[in-house]
Design an enzyme around this catalytic site. Sequence first.
Site, PDB file in Angstrom:
ATOM      1  N   PRO A  84      -5.335 -17.898 137.925  1.00  0.00           N
ATOM      2  CA  PRO A  84      -6.120 -18.951 137.273  1.00  0.00           C
ATOM      3  C   PRO A  84      -5.490 -19.358 135.943  1.00  0.00           C
ATOM      4  O   PRO A  84      -5.103 -18.508 135.145  1.00  0.00           O
ATOM      5  CB  PRO A  84      -7.487 -18.288 137.069  1.00  0.00           C
ATOM      6  CG  PRO A  84      -7.554 -17.227 138.115  1.00  0.00           C
ATOM      7  CD  PRO A  84      -6.146 -16.718 138.246  1.00  0.00           C
ATOM      8  N   GLU A  85      -5.375 -20.664 135.740  1.00  0.00           N
ATOM      9  CA  GLU A  85      -4.799 -21.196 134.509  1.00  0.00           C
ATOM     10  C   GLU A  85      -5.908 -21.854 133.690  1.00  0.00           C
ATOM     11  O   GLU A  85      -7.087 -21.707 134.003  1.00  0.00           O
ATOM     12  CB  GLU A  85      -3.672 -22.174 134.849  1.00  0.00           C
ATOM     13  CG  GLU A  85      -2.557 -21.531 135.673  1.00  0.00           C
ATOM     14  CD  GLU A  85      -1.461 -22.503 136.062  1.00  0.00           C
ATOM     15  OE1 GLU A  85      -1.241 -23.500 135.335  1.00  0.00           O
ATOM     16  OE2 GLU A  85      -0.811 -22.282 137.110  1.00  0.00           O
ATOM     17  N   LYS A 141      -6.171 -18.310 128.487  1.00  0.00           N
ATOM     18  CA  LYS A 141      -6.753 -17.907 129.768  1.00  0.00           C
ATOM     19  C   LYS A 141      -7.803 -16.805 129.603  1.00  0.00           C
ATOM     20  O   LYS A 141      -8.289 -16.251 130.594  1.00  0.00           O
ATOM     21  CB  LYS A 141      -5.648 -17.420 130.708  1.00  0.00           C
ATOM     22  CG  LYS A 141      -4.577 -18.468 130.992  1.00  0.00           C
ATOM     23  CD  LYS A 141      -3.450 -17.890 131.839  1.00  0.00           C
ATOM     24  CE  LYS A 141      -2.278 -18.848 131.944  1.00  0.00           C
ATOM     25  NZ  LYS A 141      -1.159 -18.270 132.719  1.00  0.00           N
ATOM     26  N   HIS A 179     -13.938  -6.127 147.221  1.00  0.00           N
ATOM     27  CA  HIS A 179     -13.111  -6.116 146.015  1.00  0.00           C
ATOM     28  C   HIS A 179     -13.945  -6.244 144.739  1.00  0.00           C
ATOM     29  O   HIS A 179     -13.406  -6.562 143.679  1.00  0.00           O
ATOM     30  CB  HIS A 179     -12.075  -7.232 146.070  1.00  0.00           C
ATOM     31  CG  HIS A 179     -11.145  -7.142 147.243  1.00  0.00           C
ATOM     32  ND1 HIS A 179     -10.377  -6.022 147.494  1.00  0.00           N
ATOM     33  CD2 HIS A 179     -10.867  -8.024 148.244  1.00  0.00           C
ATOM     34  CE1 HIS A 179      -9.663  -6.223 148.593  1.00  0.00           C
ATOM     35  NE2 HIS A 179      -9.938  -7.422 149.063  1.00  0.00           N
ATOM     36  N   ARG A 207      -6.467  -7.988 143.489  1.00  0.00           N
ATOM     37  CA  ARG A 207      -5.233  -7.335 143.055  1.00  0.00           C
ATOM     38  C   ARG A 207      -5.466  -6.310 141.940  1.00  0.00           C
ATOM     39  O   ARG A 207      -4.533  -5.590 141.576  1.00  0.00           O
ATOM     40  CB  ARG A 207      -4.222  -8.387 142.593  1.00  0.00           C
ATOM     41  CG  ARG A 207      -3.770  -9.356 143.689  1.00  0.00           C
ATOM     42  CD  ARG A 207      -2.888  -8.682 144.724  1.00  0.00           C
ATOM     43  NE  ARG A 207      -1.660  -8.175 144.134  1.00  0.00           N
ATOM     44  CZ  ARG A 207      -0.562  -8.899 143.928  1.00  0.00           C
ATOM     45  NH1 ARG A 207      -0.550 -10.198 144.241  1.00  0.00           N
ATOM     46  NH2 ARG A 207       0.521  -8.356 143.408  1.00  0.00           N
ATOM     47  N   ARG A 238      14.914 -22.883 121.421  1.00  0.00           N
ATOM     48  CA  ARG A 238      14.927 -21.953 122.550  1.00  0.00           C
ATOM     49  C   ARG A 238      15.980 -22.398 123.569  1.00  0.00           C
ATOM     50  O   ARG A 238      15.880 -23.482 124.129  1.00  0.00           O
ATOM     51  CB  ARG A 238      13.542 -21.884 123.212  1.00  0.00           C
ATOM     52  CG  ARG A 238      12.469 -21.362 122.272  1.00  0.00           C
ATOM     53  CD  ARG A 238      11.088 -21.499 122.884  1.00  0.00           C
ATOM     54  NE  ARG A 238      10.057 -21.170 121.923  1.00  0.00           N
ATOM     55  CZ  ARG A 238       9.476 -19.973 121.807  1.00  0.00           C
ATOM     56  NH1 ARG A 238       9.834 -18.991 122.617  1.00  0.00           N
ATOM     57  NH2 ARG A 238       8.549 -19.756 120.898  1.00  0.00           N
ATOM     58  N   ARG A 290       9.931 -17.598 139.212  1.00  0.00           N
ATOM     59  CA  ARG A 290       8.771 -18.396 139.617  1.00  0.00           C
ATOM     60  C   ARG A 290       9.233 -19.632 140.373  1.00  0.00           C
ATOM     61  O   ARG A 290      10.287 -20.204 140.080  1.00  0.00           O
ATOM     62  CB  ARG A 290       7.959 -18.828 138.390  1.00  0.00           C
ATOM     63  CG  ARG A 290       7.542 -17.707 137.461  1.00  0.00           C
ATOM     64  CD  ARG A 290       6.490 -16.813 138.076  1.00  0.00           C
ATOM     65  NE  ARG A 290       5.245 -17.513 138.276  1.00  0.00           N
ATOM     66  CZ  ARG A 290       4.311 -17.671 137.330  1.00  0.00           C
ATOM     67  NH1 ARG A 290       4.524 -17.199 136.104  1.00  0.00           N
ATOM     68  NH2 ARG A 290       3.182 -18.294 137.592  1.00  0.00           N
TER      69      ARG A 290
END
Length: 277
Positions: A2-3, A60, A94, A113, A158, A267
């Site tokens: 989830p973002e 998040k 879960h 997870r 960067r 990714r």
Amino acid sequence: MPELPEVETVRRGLNQLTLNRKITGGDVLLHRTIAHPFSVGDFLNGITGDSISAWHRRGKYLLASTTSAAWLGVHLRMTGQLLWLNQDEPLHKHTRVRIFFEDQQELRFVDQRTFGQMWWVSSGMAVESVITGLAKLAVDPFSPEFTVEYLANKLHNRRRPIKTALLDQSVVAGLGNIYADEALFKSGVLPETLCTEVQLKQIELLRTAIIQVLETSIEAGGTTFSNFLNVKGVNGNYGGVAWVYNRAGEPCKVCGDVIQRIKLGGRSSHFCRQCQV
């Protein structure tokens, strides 16, 4: 994972359903889900008798302020779900944590997870001293501080691909794989472009695209490609209108060229070679 839009969708749902209801107890089925305090008993004692005043989002992270001036923190990580249910609903296999409210309602944390975490921060403690990841977060894309100048300063020194940089939570808080791909497409920048090579005009377009893509997804209730559900157990709908994410091999919605996928920093990155340069 989830973002920002998915977490924001959950936050809004929680603010509609959980506020000012007394917490009557709880049950922790997987102890390592509780990151703080160390004792599960202390966690349950802390939440019991309190009530939530408001849910907030930082990147998040979900943060609930309570009437006792304490904090309940949650990070969904890869597969976490917060579901608002009747207490007599059958347990999902879960299920990791249950927080019971008055009127036989509960907030249930389901996490396949098991990477998700919860924190209880007592009143008088600085939340950043316990949930240490908060101190490392960049500004939020919806903050007034998220300016073109801010983003340019974060990127220009960067020497790494722009897509990799956008996933760094110290550059932009809350952005992840889905919306980085979408924003790069909307701004016309290839994901492997080095940050040092991105022009100021492109950064202006990228900043605008990040905000627009996130707003569109929030309006759609987020994205569900695997595990995400809102607090009522409903899927997000942004995936149906995505420009490039998860569309490898399909035609670009703008030019008709084939959407490509490459691995970048471990990714998947989705893009159009014609629309992005």
